[in-house]
Design a protein around this motif. Structure first.
Motif, mmCIF file in Angstrom:
data_model
loop_
_atom_site.group_PDB
_atom_site.id
_atom_site.type_symbol
_atom_site.label_atom_id
_atom_site.label_comp_id
_atom_site.label_asym_id
_atom_site.label_seq_id
_atom_site.Cartn_x
_atom_site.Cartn_y
_atom_site.Cartn_z
ATOM 1 N N MET A 1 0.716 -1.427 0.024
ATOM 2 C CA MET A 1 -0.049 0.170 -0.004
ATOM 3 C C MET A 1 0.856 1.227 0.088
ATOM 4 O O MET A 1 1.678 1.511 0.640
ATOM 5 N N ASP A 2 0.270 2.213 -0.858
ATOM 6 C CA ASP A 2 1.184 3.538 -0.679
ATOM 7 C C ASP A 2 0.353 4.260 0.365
ATOM 8 O O ASP A 2 -0.763 4.227 0.717
ATOM 9 N N HIS A 3 1.151 4.962 1.374
ATOM 10 C CA HIS A 3 0.400 5.535 2.542
ATOM 11 C C HIS A 3 1.324 6.615 2.903
ATOM 12 O O HIS A 3 2.509 6.782 2.347
ATOM 13 N N HIS A 4 1.191 7.490 3.870
ATOM 14 C CA HIS A 4 1.681 8.510 4.336
ATOM 15 C C HIS A 4 2.145 8.403 5.805
ATOM 16 O O HIS A 4 1.320 7.697 6.703
ATOM 17 N N HIS A 5 3.162 9.233 6.253
ATOM 18 C CA HIS A 5 3.570 9.384 7.608
ATOM 19 C C HIS A 5 3.995 10.821 7.950
ATOM 20 O O HIS A 5 5.010 11.244 7.486
ATOM 21 N N HIS A 6 2.989 11.371 8.480
ATOM 22 C CA HIS A 6 3.255 12.973 8.537
ATOM 23 C C HIS A 6 3.968 13.103 9.754
ATOM 24 O O HIS A 6 4.712 14.500 9.820
ATOM 25 N N ASP A 7 4.082 12.226 10.955
ATOM 26 C CA ASP A 7 4.769 12.619 12.138
ATOM 27 C C ASP A 7 6.017 11.691 12.305
ATOM 28 O O ASP A 7 6.782 11.670 13.199
ATOM 29 N N LEU A 8 6.578 10.886 11.283
ATOM 30 C CA LEU A 8 7.604 10.126 11.167
ATOM 31 C C LEU A 8 8.853 10.778 10.823
ATOM 32 O O LEU A 8 9.073 11.558 9.710
ATOM 33 N N PRO A 9 9.907 10.965 11.847
ATOM 34 C CA PRO A 9 11.349 11.908 11.387
ATOM 35 C C PRO A 9 11.796 11.206 10.284
ATOM 36 O O PRO A 9 11.621 10.080 9.877
ATOM 37 N N GLU A 10 12.614 12.238 9.301
ATOM 38 C CA GLU A 10 13.080 11.810 8.174
ATOM 39 C C GLU A 10 14.419 10.569 8.138
ATOM 40 O O GLU A 10 14.466 10.067 7.244
ATOM 41 N N ASP A 11 14.892 10.345 9.495
ATOM 42 C CA ASP A 11 15.915 9.526 9.637
ATOM 43 C C ASP A 11 15.305 8.391 10.045
ATOM 44 O O ASP A 11 16.240 7.451 10.596
ATOM 45 N N ASP A 12 13.977 8.250 10.390
ATOM 46 C CA ASP A 12 13.488 6.785 10.700
ATOM 47 C C ASP A 12 13.815 5.700 10.026
ATOM 48 O O ASP A 12 13.890 5.808 8.724
ATOM 49 N N PRO A 13 14.448 4.513 10.533
ATOM 50 C CA PRO A 13 14.697 3.520 9.362
ATOM 51 C C PRO A 13 13.625 2.888 8.814
ATOM 52 O O PRO A 13 13.578 2.126 7.617
ATOM 53 N N HIS A 14 12.434 3.019 9.342
ATOM 54 C CA HIS A 14 10.879 2.716 8.346
ATOM 55 C C HIS A 14 10.978 3.329 6.983
ATOM 56 O O HIS A 14 10.487 2.581 6.243
#
Length: 143
Positions: free
Chosen positions: A101-114
């Motif tokens: 799935m294409d989805h978004h993460h508004h609150d995930l830091p840019e350096d998160d391994p996810h």
């Protein structure tokens, strides 16, 4: 020499076993697809408990109905219960259930391994196999 009733019972047991397997195999595949390996023991235990809770209700109900209203009416009532369960599942299950799935993460830091997961990334959106977990708490909401 087998009794005549026993010869009729064996094919019935075989057909019932095929039906049970046809229902259980997809549910196992669904549970595996919908979970991370470390979450599977708890998920399978919950599914086991839920299925046995349903049996705890329907088995005594079938026995009571069979002695009260007869086998034909009991069969019809139990078939209606099973049909209602199929309709409820069809209503609550999403019509489209893609694995990736294409989805978004508004609150995930840019350096998160996810962010390293998946095949594409554009801004705050990316695509990968979607499993509900701490980072993905529910069905993805599109912006």
């Amino acid at each position: 020499m087998a009794l005549p009733g026993y010869r009729a019972l064996l094919p019935l047991w075989f057909v019932l076993g095929l039906g049970y397997s046809a229902a259980q195999t997809p549910s196992v595949r669904l549970l595996r697809r919908s979970s991370r390996p470390e979450d599977r023991p708890a998920l399978f235990a919950a599914q086991f408990a839920l299925s046995h809770a349903c049996w705890l209700i329907t088995y005594p109900l079938a026995g009571w109905l069979g002695t009260t209203v007869g086998i034909n009416a009991t069969f019809l009532i139990m078939a209606c219960i099973a049909g209602a369960a199929v309709v409820a599942a069809a209503m609550v299950w999403p019509a489209s259930d893609p694995e990736i799935m294409d989805h978004h993460h508004h609150d995930l830091p840019e350096d998160d391994p996810h962010w390293d997961q998946g095949s594409s990334r554009s801004g705050r959106r990316h695509s990968h196999v979607y499993v509900i977990d701490e980072i993905h708490p529910d069905w993805p909401r599109q912006p």
